[in-house]
Design an enzyme around this catalytic site. Structure first.
Site, PDB file in Angstrom:
ATOM      1  N   GLU A   1      54.649  76.746  54.666  1.00 46.44           N
ATOM      2  CA  GLU A   1      55.079  77.657  53.615  1.00 46.44           C
ATOM      3  C   GLU A   1      55.385  79.040  54.182  1.00 46.44           C
ATOM      4  O   GLU A   1      54.570  79.625  54.902  1.00 46.44           O
ATOM      5  CB  GLU A   1      53.978  77.762  52.555  1.00 46.44           C
TER       6      GLU A   1
ATOM      7  N   CYS B   1      54.308  80.233  44.542  1.00 49.86           N
ATOM      8  CA  CYS B   1      53.878  78.948  45.102  1.00 49.86           C
ATOM      9  C   CYS B   1      54.761  77.799  44.636  1.00 49.86           C
ATOM     10  O   CYS B   1      54.788  76.742  45.272  1.00 49.86           O
ATOM     11  CB  CYS B   1      52.424  78.671  44.728  1.00 49.86           C
TER      12      CYS B   1
ATOM     13  N   LYS C   1      37.385  87.586  40.253  1.00 53.79           N
ATOM     14  CA  LYS C   1      37.568  88.360  41.471  1.00 53.79           C
ATOM     15  C   LYS C   1      39.072  88.436  41.747  1.00 53.79           C
ATOM     16  O   LYS C   1      39.659  87.510  42.314  1.00 53.79           O
ATOM     17  CB  LYS C   1      36.819  87.690  42.631  1.00 53.79           C
TER      18      LYS C   1
ATOM     19  N   GLU D   1      44.636  75.591  43.120  1.00 51.38           N
ATOM     20  CA  GLU D   1      46.090  75.565  43.280  1.00 51.38           C
ATOM     21  C   GLU D   1      46.408  76.242  44.591  1.00 51.38           C
ATOM     22  O   GLU D   1      46.195  77.447  44.749  1.00 51.38           O
ATOM     23  CB  GLU D   1      46.821  76.261  42.137  1.00 51.38           C
TER      24      GLU D   1
END
Length: 528
Positions: free
Chosen positions: A395, A297, A190, A263
């Site tokens: 973040e 990331c 997906k 992750e």
């Protein structure tokens, strides 16, 4: 915000609207479906539409994958490896068209897009070469030497669901799929609805490489709609995305008693020690913080610099950052490209504004650049950031980084570890051994010495992943393929049941068994 007047975006690529329509047609649905618009960040213009799949579509795709998986698992692993090796070759051969597609969907610069193509080819070659040995049957120590043995075989889990993000659509739709396929699993992927065409193009290349029909399926659509449906119909989930969504994925996977790898987010620290070469560290900071416009990331968002090097490093870093060029060309010119869309641009800009309100200083960048593209934002360096502010703790996922002086290595380590995240970090020093020692003190799944992230990510033989709020499990290396298999132990006794022989008192048997166990313990000590 005004949009830039540019020629039709597709005219600048090797692609066409017909090509994108053909890729969309690869998504099989059970009937008429609503469409989702896909836009190019460079212009915010629609480049095509994809089906908005439903839970029923996911069920059909998973069923097809499950039906195809048995025959694929029975295919000799050497043949599976050959197909994936050929796929890697095709990715390399079609590099320019794939780069166009990645740039079209993400708006990133071409120099950053090429990392994705190289990564997929390298991952294919690695797992084709070393993957078969990682899942080969192997002998283990038996219960009693000479009297019993044990062998372990590794069987595919079945159907693997992969939910991949928009920031690295080529790498992150395939890095998890390659070892899953080699292990004999089928895959249902997906991709993010913002960047579906890259995954569809890769599915086409897998087919051209010889992958049997239905072994790799793609479903497109809204994550909250089809993500849960996918988790309910697969045997393993590999997810890359936000920590918030990762928690929901892990919870649902746990309820289904299936395993998962996640992750998730990061607030990655970079430590510049007192003996560091500031010019080298500044170049590393530029590469790490501003690759893919900071939408990475692994990007450092917190830089801690020893007082002795702070001024020199900041001067070098600011100078190098101001030399970067913003642009959206389909060529190796601009250094930094676009953010993904308007909502994300608003979040990045708001984070910088809030930091300034909290007392931070902008020493470079800090502005939107609609003259370059609708979602372009300047590479931004902040100083005097409040350690308790949102931008220091959460973040940003944009081209924004803070630089903070520290009184020494101990404080740098303490500040680096003052976070629930633990994905990636870097240490900069002329003494590499000292750098490795410091790295061992940092609570992150990967720590690079004298490199921001590439030395760790490209080490495909070494596991990569996060700790804490940065996730579960590992990709790359033997660990990256063994997550997709179930271990089965077959233990064989050469003397029949391990029980007292007829006529032998139990106490004698226990004494003999205790003696054998003591001997085994000694042998195990000596074998080390």
């Amino acid at each position: 915000m005004s949009h830039v007047s540019v020629p039709p975006i597709l005219d600048e690529t090797r692609l066409s609207s017909g090509r994108l329509e053909n890729l969309s047609a690869r998504v099989e649905t059970t009937g008429g479906r609503e469409s989702i618009s896909v836009c190019a960040p460079a212009t915010d213009d629609e480049i095509g539409t994809i089906p908005a799949c439903t839970a029923t579509d996911v069920e059909v795709a998973a069923s097809r994958a499950r039906s195809a998986q048995s025959a694929w698992a029975e295919t000799p692993v050497e043949q599976r490896a050959s197909i994936l090796r050929r796929f890697g070759d095709l990715v390399s051969e079609r590099r320019e068209a794939l780069l166009d597609l990645v740039q079209l969907e993400t708006g990133k610069s071409r120099r950053h897009a090429v990392e994705e193509v190289l990564d997929v080819s390298l991952t294919c070659s690695y797992y084709a070469a070393y993957g078969p040995d990682a899942i080969a049957e192997e002998g283990r120590r038996g219960a009693i030497p000479l009297a019993a043995d044990a062998r372990v075989s590794y069987d595919p889990v079945g159907v693997v669901g992969i939910i991949s993000p928009w920031n690295y659509p080529l790498t992150l739709s395939m890095t998890d799929a390659i070892p899953a396929l080699l292990a004999g699993n089928a895959v249902v992927c997906k991709p993010d609805e913002k960047t579906p065409y890259v995954a569809l193009a890769l599915a086409e290349l897998l087919e051209a490489a010889g992958l049997p029909p239905d072994v790799f399926q793609i479903v497109t659509g809204d994550g909250p709609t089809i993500g849960p449906a996918l988790i309910d119909r697969v045997d393993y989930v590999a997810f890359t995305g936000s920590t918030e969504t990762g928690r929901a994925v892990a919870e649902q996977a746990g309820q289904n008693l299936i395993d998962c790898s996640l992750e998730l987010g990061g607030k990655n620290p970079m430590l510049v020690l007192a003996d560091a070469d500031v010019e080298t560290a500044a170049r590393g900071a530029v590469q790490g913080a501003f690759t893919n416009a900071g939408q990475l990331c692994l990007a450092p968002e917190r830089i801690y610099v020893d007082d002795a090097r702070y001024d020199a490093f900041l001067d070098a870093f600011v100078g190098a950052t101001r030399g970067l060029t913003l642009g959206l060309a389909f060529e190796y010119g601009p250094d930094v490209g676009s953010l993904i869309d308007g909502d994300h641009t608003e979040r990045v800009a708001a984070a910088v504004e809030a930091a300034v309100d909290d007392g931070a200083s902008v020493v470079s960048g800090g502005r939107r650049r609609p003259d370059v593209g609708p979602f372009c934002y300047e590479p931004t360096i902040l100083t005097e950031v409040d350690p308790d502010s949102q931008i220091a703790c959460e973040e940003t996922f944009g081209p924004v980084v803070s630089v903070t002086p520290v009184s020494g290595t101990d404080e740098a380590i303490e500040r680096a570890n003052d976070s629930p995240y633990g994905l990636n970090a870097s240490v900069w020093t002329r003494d590499r051994e000292r750098g490795r020692e410091v790295a061992r003190e940092i609570d992150c799944g990967t720590v690079c010495v004298n490199d921001a992230y590439m030395a760790g990510w490209a080490a495909v033989d070494a596991p990569m992943g996060g700790v804490g709020d940065s996730g579960l499990g590992r990709r790359h290396g033997p660990e990256g393929i063994r997550r997709y298999v179930e271990a089965q132990t077959i233990a064989t006794s050469r003397i029949g049941p391990l029980e007292p022989p007829s006529g032998v008192p139990t106490r004698w048997f226990v004494r003999a068994l205790s003696g054998l166990t003591a001997l085994q313990r000694r042998l195990l000590r000596w074998s080390r």
